[in-house]
Design a protein around this motif. Sequence first.
Motif, PDB file in Angstrom:
ATOM      1  N   LEU A  78     114.922 -89.534 -57.209  1.00  0.00           N
ATOM      2  CA  LEU A  78     113.779 -89.270 -58.081  1.00  0.00           C
ATOM      3  C   LEU A  78     112.868 -88.160 -57.585  1.00  0.00           C
ATOM      4  N   VAL A  79     113.116 -87.664 -56.392  1.00  0.00           N
ATOM      5  CA  VAL A  79     112.219 -86.680 -55.785  1.00  0.00           C
ATOM      6  C   VAL A  79     112.373 -85.306 -56.425  1.00  0.00           C
ATOM      7  N   ASP A  80     111.224 -84.629 -56.622  1.00  0.00           N
ATOM      8  CA  ASP A  80     111.199 -83.247 -57.085  1.00  0.00           C
ATOM      9  C   ASP A  80     109.982 -82.592 -56.441  1.00  0.00           C
ATOM     10  N   GLY A  81     110.214 -81.664 -55.556  1.00  0.00           N
ATOM     11  CA  GLY A  81     109.118 -81.033 -54.829  1.00  0.00           C
ATOM     12  C   GLY A  81     108.239 -80.123 -55.660  1.00  0.00           C
ATOM     13  N   GLY A  82     108.510 -80.015 -56.955  1.00  0.00           N
ATOM     14  CA  GLY A  82     107.674 -79.186 -57.806  1.00  0.00           C
ATOM     15  C   GLY A  82     106.357 -79.838 -58.179  1.00  0.00           C
ATOM     16  N   PRO A 119      99.871 -86.207 -57.570  1.00  0.00           N
ATOM     17  CA  PRO A 119     100.454 -87.509 -57.935  1.00  0.00           C
ATOM     18  C   PRO A 119     100.590 -87.722 -59.440  1.00  0.00           C
ATOM     19  N   PRO A 120      99.587 -87.367 -60.274  1.00  0.00           N
ATOM     20  CA  PRO A 120      99.785 -87.566 -61.706  1.00  0.00           C
ATOM     21  C   PRO A 120     100.968 -86.790 -62.269  1.00  0.00           C
ATOM     22  N   GLU A 121     101.267 -85.624 -61.703  1.00  0.00           N
ATOM     23  CA  GLU A 121     102.442 -84.886 -62.165  1.00  0.00           C
ATOM     24  C   GLU A 121     103.717 -85.649 -61.823  1.00  0.00           C
ATOM     25  N   THR A 122     103.742 -86.244 -60.636  1.00  0.00           N
ATOM     26  CA  THR A 122     104.885 -87.091 -60.272  1.00  0.00           C
ATOM     27  C   THR A 122     105.000 -88.261 -61.234  1.00  0.00           C
ATOM     28  N   HIS A 123     103.878 -88.928 -61.511  1.00  0.00           N
ATOM     29  CA  HIS A 123     103.893 -90.097 -62.396  1.00  0.00           C
ATOM     30  C   HIS A 123     104.342 -89.714 -63.807  1.00  0.00           C
ATOM     31  N   THR A 124     103.889 -88.552 -64.281  1.00  0.00           N
ATOM     32  CA  THR A 124     104.297 -88.088 -65.610  1.00  0.00           C
ATOM     33  C   THR A 124     105.805 -87.861 -65.660  1.00  0.00           C
ATOM     34  N   ARG A 125     106.327 -87.193 -64.641  1.00  0.00           N
ATOM     35  CA  ARG A 125     107.761 -86.898 -64.590  1.00  0.00           C
ATOM     36  C   ARG A 125     108.587 -88.182 -64.520  1.00  0.00           C
ATOM     37  N   LEU A 126     108.158 -89.144 -63.697  1.00  0.00           N
ATOM     38  CA  LEU A 126     108.889 -90.407 -63.581  1.00  0.00           C
ATOM     39  C   LEU A 126     108.904 -91.161 -64.905  1.00  0.00           C
ATOM     40  N   LEU A 127     107.783 -91.137 -65.611  1.00  0.00           N
ATOM     41  CA  LEU A 127     107.708 -91.812 -66.904  1.00  0.00           C
ATOM     42  C   LEU A 127     108.705 -91.191 -67.881  1.00  0.00           C
ATOM     43  N   ILE A 128     108.774 -89.871 -67.906  1.00  0.00           N
ATOM     44  CA  ILE A 128     109.695 -89.180 -68.813  1.00  0.00           C
ATOM     45  C   ILE A 128     111.140 -89.513 -68.470  1.00  0.00           C
ATOM     46  N   ARG A 169     112.376 -92.068 -66.787  1.00  0.00           N
ATOM     47  CA  ARG A 169     112.710 -93.482 -66.987  1.00  0.00           C
ATOM     48  C   ARG A 169     112.738 -93.875 -68.458  1.00  0.00           C
ATOM     49  N   SER A 170     112.251 -93.002 -69.316  1.00  0.00           N
ATOM     50  CA  SER A 170     112.280 -93.285 -70.751  1.00  0.00           C
ATOM     51  C   SER A 170     113.580 -92.808 -71.390  1.00  0.00           C
ATOM     52  N   GLY A 171     114.479 -92.294 -70.578  1.00  0.00           N
ATOM     53  CA  GLY A 171     115.770 -91.865 -71.086  1.00  0.00           C
ATOM     54  C   GLY A 171     115.789 -90.458 -71.654  1.00  0.00           C
ATOM     55  N   LEU A 172     114.700 -89.722 -71.478  1.00  0.00           N
ATOM     56  CA  LEU A 172     114.651 -88.348 -71.957  1.00  0.00           C
ATOM     57  C   LEU A 172     115.316 -87.420 -70.940  1.00  0.00           C
ATOM     58  N   ALA A 213      94.596 -88.278 -67.949  1.00  0.00           N
ATOM     59  CA  ALA A 213      94.702 -89.556 -67.242  1.00  0.00           C
ATOM     60  C   ALA A 213      94.756 -90.734 -68.206  1.00  0.00           C
ATOM     61  N   ASP A 214      93.960 -90.703 -69.266  1.00  0.00           N
ATOM     62  CA  ASP A 214      93.939 -91.823 -70.210  1.00  0.00           C
ATOM     63  C   ASP A 214      95.296 -91.984 -70.889  1.00  0.00           C
ATOM     64  N   LEU A 215      95.872 -90.861 -71.305  1.00  0.00           N
ATOM     65  CA  LEU A 215      97.175 -90.917 -71.980  1.00  0.00           C
ATOM     66  C   LEU A 215      98.257 -91.411 -71.022  1.00  0.00           C
ATOM     67  N   LEU A 216      98.249 -90.910 -69.799  1.00  0.00           N
ATOM     68  CA  LEU A 216      99.294 -91.257 -68.833  1.00  0.00           C
ATOM     69  C   LEU A 216      99.221 -92.708 -68.403  1.00  0.00           C
ATOM     70  N   TYR A 217      98.034 -93.186 -68.083  1.00  0.00           N
ATOM     71  CA  TYR A 217      97.920 -94.507 -67.465  1.00  0.00           C
ATOM     72  C   TYR A 217      97.567 -95.629 -68.443  1.00  0.00           C
ATOM     73  N   ARG A 218      96.990 -95.300 -69.580  1.00  0.00           N
ATOM     74  CA  ARG A 218      96.622 -96.351 -70.542  1.00  0.00           C
ATOM     75  C   ARG A 218      97.528 -96.373 -71.768  1.00  0.00           C
ATOM     76  N   ARG A 219      98.091 -95.218 -72.121  1.00  0.00           N
ATOM     77  CA  ARG A 219      98.918 -95.155 -73.332  1.00  0.00           C
ATOM     78  C   ARG A 219     100.231 -94.414 -73.048  1.00  0.00           C
ATOM     79  N   PRO A 220     100.968 -94.862 -72.041  1.00  0.00           N
ATOM     80  CA  PRO A 220     102.191 -94.137 -71.679  1.00  0.00           C
ATOM     81  C   PRO A 220     103.213 -94.071 -72.800  1.00  0.00           C
ATOM     82  N   GLN A 221     103.255 -95.126 -73.643  1.00  0.00           N
ATOM     83  CA  GLN A 221     104.227 -95.118 -74.731  1.00  0.00           C
ATOM     84  C   GLN A 221     103.924 -94.008 -75.736  1.00  0.00           C
ATOM     85  N   VAL A 222     102.636 -93.682 -75.918  1.00  0.00           N
ATOM     86  CA  VAL A 222     102.256 -92.587 -76.815  1.00  0.00           C
ATOM     87  C   VAL A 222     102.697 -91.254 -76.222  1.00  0.00           C
TER      88      VAL A 222
END
Length: 286
Positions: free
Chosen positions: A173-177, A181-190, A192-195, A261-270
Amino acid sequence: MVDFDEPFAGTDALAAGSVTRYQLRHHFVKLHRNVYVAPGVEATALLRAKAAWLWAGGGGVLAGPSAAAVHGTRWLGASLPAEIVRPGKLHSTPGIIVRSVDDIESCVVDGMTVTTPARTAFDLARGADIDRCVEMVDALCNATGTKVHEIEVVVARHKGARHLTSIRKVLELVDGGAASPPETHTRLLIVRSGLPVPETQIEIYDGGRFVARADMGWKQWRVLVEYDGAQHWTDQVQRTIDIDRYALLSELGWTVVRVGADLLYRRPQVLVERVRRALRRAGALG
């Protein structure tokens, strides 16, 4: 000269005549045995690493978060204890974890012996919290330019080490780009969503003119995902730059999904659905 904004050995300061015993006892903060710092100095991960190095008398190897801090890794947090590896009977003390390891890859940075970037990543990846491990290794790789295949060389050298399964999951899962941390969290969410897995730090040009460097996205479909920290909304100069930047990207045919931050952590499905729609419109998804 003793730099009181850095951790210093009390005995060295006394020998240099920089302080008296009374001043050392009453005007400075004692971090560890014989290790002090001036009051009000921020307790960062790097400061804790330097203090641990002094406490150990220059013997041993800084490891884990301490090595990461010395290598320039950001986002480590000041609450993590320092970590040092050394032989002998020196035991852990409050704020410092001491480990005994026979074979460890090391180098010297700023006069301190630390684990190499690849070995540091190997150690950081052994934690129980996979996402936190990915976050720290992302940040280390971003700071040092370390590649996953270099870390895998260390893994191959230590086939009998504990937590190898966890390490391999982290490295997948690592990507040094990731620049935060929020960029890492955004990438992991994408991911893990199968995209489709996004590329990070995409450079965009208009002819030969550099236009922007995007956090992540897909060049072939001209879709970008950008995480906007607080400064993108509160700093007027940055806000103006962003408006012009996104207008130009749109003119060049790029679709930008902006994330806060609100979109990433409170409304990830959106967030995921917005990215999915952008990719579908671009022809990436059936």
